[in-house]
Design a protein around this motif. Structure first.
Motif, PDB file in Angstrom:
ATOM      1  N   ALA A  70     -22.761 -23.784 -30.025  1.00  0.00           N
ATOM      2  CA  ALA A  70     -23.585 -25.119 -30.839  1.00  0.00           C
ATOM      3  C   ALA A  70     -24.934 -24.493 -30.264  1.00  0.00           C
ATOM      4  O   ALA A  70     -24.735 -24.005 -29.374  1.00  0.00           O
ATOM      5  CB  ALA A  70     -23.227 -26.030 -30.984  1.00  0.00           C
ATOM      6  N   THR A  71     -26.040 -24.478 -31.373  1.00  0.00           N
ATOM      7  CA  THR A  71     -26.895 -24.137 -30.747  1.00  0.00           C
ATOM      8  C   THR A  71     -28.242 -25.555 -31.046  1.00  0.00           C
ATOM      9  O   THR A  71     -29.417 -25.162 -30.063  1.00  0.00           O
ATOM     10  CB  THR A  71     -27.150 -23.117 -31.795  1.00  0.00           C
ATOM     11  OG1 THR A  71     -27.469 -23.494 -33.268  1.00  0.00           O
ATOM     12  CG2 THR A  71     -27.044 -21.933 -31.923  1.00  0.00           C
ATOM     13  N   HIS A  72     -27.934 -26.538 -31.424  1.00  0.00           N
ATOM     14  CA  HIS A  72     -28.826 -27.509 -31.309  1.00  0.00           C
ATOM     15  C   HIS A  72     -28.049 -28.248 -30.202  1.00  0.00           C
ATOM     16  O   HIS A  72     -27.211 -28.151 -30.098  1.00  0.00           O
ATOM     17  CB  HIS A  72     -27.714 -28.540 -32.621  1.00  0.00           C
ATOM     18  CG  HIS A  72     -28.747 -29.350 -33.129  1.00  0.00           C
ATOM     19  ND1 HIS A  72     -30.092 -30.259 -33.126  1.00  0.00           N
ATOM     20  CD2 HIS A  72     -27.870 -30.923 -33.011  1.00  0.00           C
ATOM     21  CE1 HIS A  72     -30.469 -30.984 -32.888  1.00  0.00           C
ATOM     22  NE2 HIS A  72     -28.985 -31.842 -32.965  1.00  0.00           N
ATOM     23  N   ASN A  73     -29.546 -28.953 -30.018  1.00  0.00           N
ATOM     24  CA  ASN A  73     -28.729 -29.833 -28.393  1.00  0.00           C
ATOM     25  C   ASN A  73     -29.597 -30.751 -28.642  1.00  0.00           C
ATOM     26  O   ASN A  73     -30.852 -31.390 -28.865  1.00  0.00           O
ATOM     27  CB  ASN A  73     -29.933 -29.185 -27.335  1.00  0.00           C
ATOM     28  CG  ASN A  73     -30.448 -29.824 -25.886  1.00  0.00           C
ATOM     29  OD1 ASN A  73     -29.195 -31.076 -25.899  1.00  0.00           O
ATOM     30  ND2 ASN A  73     -29.930 -29.580 -24.809  1.00  0.00           N
ATOM     31  N   PRO A  74     -28.276 -32.375 -28.770  1.00  0.00           N
ATOM     32  CA  PRO A  74     -29.835 -33.399 -29.275  1.00  0.00           C
ATOM     33  C   PRO A  74     -29.577 -34.586 -28.474  1.00  0.00           C
ATOM     34  O   PRO A  74     -30.744 -35.474 -28.943  1.00  0.00           O
ATOM     35  CB  PRO A  74     -27.728 -34.471 -29.749  1.00  0.00           C
ATOM     36  CG  PRO A  74     -26.627 -33.721 -29.020  1.00  0.00           C
ATOM     37  CD  PRO A  74     -27.588 -31.929 -28.638  1.00  0.00           C
ATOM     38  N   PHE A  75     -29.873 -34.244 -27.473  1.00  0.00           N
ATOM     39  CA  PHE A  75     -30.606 -34.502 -25.731  1.00  0.00           C
ATOM     40  C   PHE A  75     -31.814 -34.144 -25.839  1.00  0.00           C
ATOM     41  O   PHE A  75     -32.765 -33.997 -24.333  1.00  0.00           O
ATOM     42  CB  PHE A  75     -29.717 -34.119 -24.879  1.00  0.00           C
ATOM     43  CG  PHE A  75     -28.128 -35.049 -25.550  1.00  0.00           C
ATOM     44  CD1 PHE A  75     -28.391 -36.548 -25.489  1.00  0.00           C
ATOM     45  CD2 PHE A  75     -27.052 -34.947 -25.085  1.00  0.00           C
ATOM     46  CE1 PHE A  75     -27.588 -37.507 -26.096  1.00  0.00           C
ATOM     47  CE2 PHE A  75     -26.160 -35.513 -25.287  1.00  0.00           C
ATOM     48  CZ  PHE A  75     -26.138 -37.128 -25.741  1.00  0.00           C
ATOM     49  N   ALA A  76     -32.607 -32.960 -26.569  1.00  0.00           N
ATOM     50  CA  ALA A  76     -33.140 -32.230 -25.624  1.00  0.00           C
ATOM     51  C   ALA A  76     -34.364 -33.015 -25.751  1.00  0.00           C
ATOM     52  O   ALA A  76     -35.440 -32.129 -24.412  1.00  0.00           O
ATOM     53  CB  ALA A  76     -33.826 -30.328 -27.056  1.00  0.00           C
ATOM     54  N   GLY A  77     -35.176 -33.315 -26.368  1.00  0.00           N
ATOM     55  CA  GLY A  77     -36.323 -34.993 -26.123  1.00  0.00           C
ATOM     56  C   GLY A  77     -36.015 -35.556 -25.518  1.00  0.00           C
ATOM     57  O   GLY A  77     -36.991 -36.188 -25.261  1.00  0.00           O
ATOM     58  N   LEU A  78     -34.741 -35.984 -24.672  1.00  0.00           N
ATOM     59  CA  LEU A  78     -34.341 -37.734 -24.638  1.00  0.00           C
ATOM     60  C   LEU A  78     -35.580 -37.822 -23.044  1.00  0.00           C
ATOM     61  O   LEU A  78     -35.661 -38.643 -23.014  1.00  0.00           O
ATOM     62  CB  LEU A  78     -33.159 -37.585 -24.170  1.00  0.00           C
ATOM     63  CG  LEU A  78     -32.231 -38.540 -22.841  1.00  0.00           C
ATOM     64  CD1 LEU A  78     -32.732 -40.020 -24.040  1.00  0.00           C
ATOM     65  CD2 LEU A  78     -30.467 -38.487 -22.228  1.00  0.00           C
ATOM     66  N   ALA A  79     -35.268 -36.711 -22.046  1.00  0.00           N
ATOM     67  CA  ALA A  79     -36.090 -36.716 -20.876  1.00  0.00           C
ATOM     68  C   ALA A  79     -37.744 -37.070 -21.917  1.00  0.00           C
ATOM     69  O   ALA A  79     -38.435 -38.302 -21.252  1.00  0.00           O
ATOM     70  CB  ALA A  79     -36.357 -35.109 -20.663  1.00  0.00           C
ATOM     71  N   GLY A  80     -38.348 -36.797 -22.506  1.00  0.00           N
ATOM     72  CA  GLY A  80     -40.350 -37.035 -22.967  1.00  0.00           C
ATOM     73  C   GLY A  80     -39.851 -38.625 -23.164  1.00  0.00           C
ATOM     74  O   GLY A  80     -40.337 -39.724 -23.094  1.00  0.00           O
TER      75      GLY A  80
END
Length: 127
Positions: free
Chosen positions: A102-112
């Motif tokens: 899988a290449t999609h990261n659903p939590f990529a913007g979570l920290a921001g």
């Protein structure tokens, strides 16, 4: 070509017969040795439904049939299927995955988002 197909059919039939004879042998031994109860769910069996009780090889090697029955356990059809599915799932390379990661990261913007920053995909500026 017909001759080779006949020979192949004969070999397959012999292999199936040999397997059935082996299974009858260890199945009969296991049924004499152990109570007619599924080793996982505890379901009890009688002569009427005994066909639903199977012999499971603990090491998954159907040719390993020690006379003391140490490689066998009696399981109902459902628990036996579940045991083999668990074994298949735990065996590396035996799954149904195609090998693509899988290449999609659903939590990529979570920290921001947790810091209160706006998601770049959201336009909440009112314009």
């Amino acid at each position: 070509m017909k001759h080779s197909n006949d020979r192949l059919d004969q070999l397959v039939a012999q292999a199936r017969q040999s397997q059935a004879e082996r299974e009858r042998g260890y199945r009969e031994q296991a049924l004499k040795m152990y109570p007619w109860i599924c080793g996982r769910c505890g379901r009890e069996f009688t002569r009427a439904n005994l066909r639903e009780l199977t012999v499971h090889h603990r090491d998954h090697n159907h040719d390993n049939n020690p006379a003391d029955g140490s490689n066998w356990e009696l399981l109902c059809l459902y628990c036996h299927d579940n045991e083999h599915q668990r074994y298949t799932d735990a065996t590396p390379g035996s799954g149904t995955a195609t090998g693509t990661a899988a290449t999609h990261n659903p939590f990529a913007g979570l920290a921001g988002l947790l810091k209160g920053e706006n998601d770049p995909g959201d336009d909440h500026s009112g314009t």
